[in-house]
Structures are given as C-alpha cells and as structure tokens.
Design an enzyme around this catalytic site. Structure first.
Site, mmCIF file in Angstrom:
data_model
loop_
_atom_site.group_PDB
_atom_site.id
_atom_site.type_symbol
_atom_site.label_atom_id
_atom_site.label_comp_id
_atom_site.label_asym_id
_atom_site.label_seq_id
_atom_site.Cartn_x
_atom_site.Cartn_y
_atom_site.Cartn_z
ATOM 1 N N ARG A 9 35.062 41.141 34.503
ATOM 2 C CA ARG A 9 35.982 42.106 34.885
ATOM 3 C C ARG A 9 37.362 42.211 33.951
ATOM 4 N NH1 ARG A 9 37.331 43.326 40.973
ATOM 5 N NH2 ARG A 9 38.225 45.090 40.011
ATOM 6 N N CYS A 10 37.262 41.165 33.160
ATOM 7 C CA CYS A 10 38.312 40.749 32.275
ATOM 8 C C CYS A 10 37.981 41.159 30.874
ATOM 9 C CB CYS A 10 38.789 39.349 32.348
ATOM 10 S SG CYS A 10 40.090 38.850 30.993
ATOM 11 N N SER A 11 39.075 42.368 30.217
ATOM 12 C CA SER A 11 38.509 42.681 29.051
ATOM 13 C C SER A 11 38.715 41.426 27.789
ATOM 14 C CB SER A 11 39.702 43.754 28.657
ATOM 15 O OG SER A 11 41.147 43.152 28.631
#
Length: 116
Positions: A9-11
């Site tokens: 979920r982390c860019s």
C-alpha cells in the site's frame, strides 16, 4: 540476494520494487504486514542499519501519535511496539547480507545497489 521489506500500500515501497526490477539484481520480497518480523529479526535489521529502534518508527502514524508519542521507552520496548504494530516500521528496507538501507528517499536504494 537482496531482500526488500515491502508494504504493497506504500507508494515508496512500490517504487523500490520497480528500482530493484530495473537493476536486474536478484531479490525477494517480504511483505512484512503479512509475514511478520520476529523480535530478533527486527533487532538484527536495526543492527545492520546501525540505527536505534526509534529511528525506524513512522512517528507520524496515527497509532504512534495516539498511544506512544511523548512517552519514554527503551530500545527493546520500541522494537516490541513495532512487532505488535508493524505498520509503524519505516519502509521500504532493502537488505543484503549484513548491510542495508531504508529507501526514504528511494534514491537511497539506487546508491545502495551501486555500492554492493
């Protein structure tokens, strides 16, 4: 072989995967929110990174602000807090043997890959 501690979920974490793929280097992905780190693994990672536990904490996360901010903890207590709340662990982290880097900014990963 490189290992990347990854949060889907982390860019920044996704950018790190792209950098690793483009590098052509062999790596494995460990989604640490699904495959939890043990206390000893996290302690080893801190030793590899040569940082204190608090330096790996995402101090702007809501849970940190609401439950832990402005309180005193030992290094081991902070490690346990991260084990119990893995969302608090900075990401991405790229490791190889006894060396590693936090990929914030992601350029740190490129520098690390060029020196290993």
């Amino acid at each position: 072989m490189y290992t990347i501690l990854h949060n889907t979920r982390c860019s920044k974490s996704r950018e790190a995967i792209k950098i690793m793929e483009e590098s052509g280097k062999d790596f494995i992905i460990r989604e640490y929110l699904k495959e939890y780190l043990t206390f000893e693994e996290l302690k080893d990672i801190l030793n590899i990174l040569k940082i204190k536990a608090i330096d790996l904490v995402r101090v702007n996360e809501k849970i940190w602000k609401e439950e832990f901010m402005d309180k005193e903890f030992t290094n081991d207590e902070i490690i346990q807090i991260m084990i119990d709340n893995p969302k608090l662990i900075q990401r991405p982290i790229v490791l190889k043997n006894n060396d590693g880097v936090i990929g914030r900014p992601v350029e740190n990963i490129q520098i690390f890959l060029n020196t290993k």
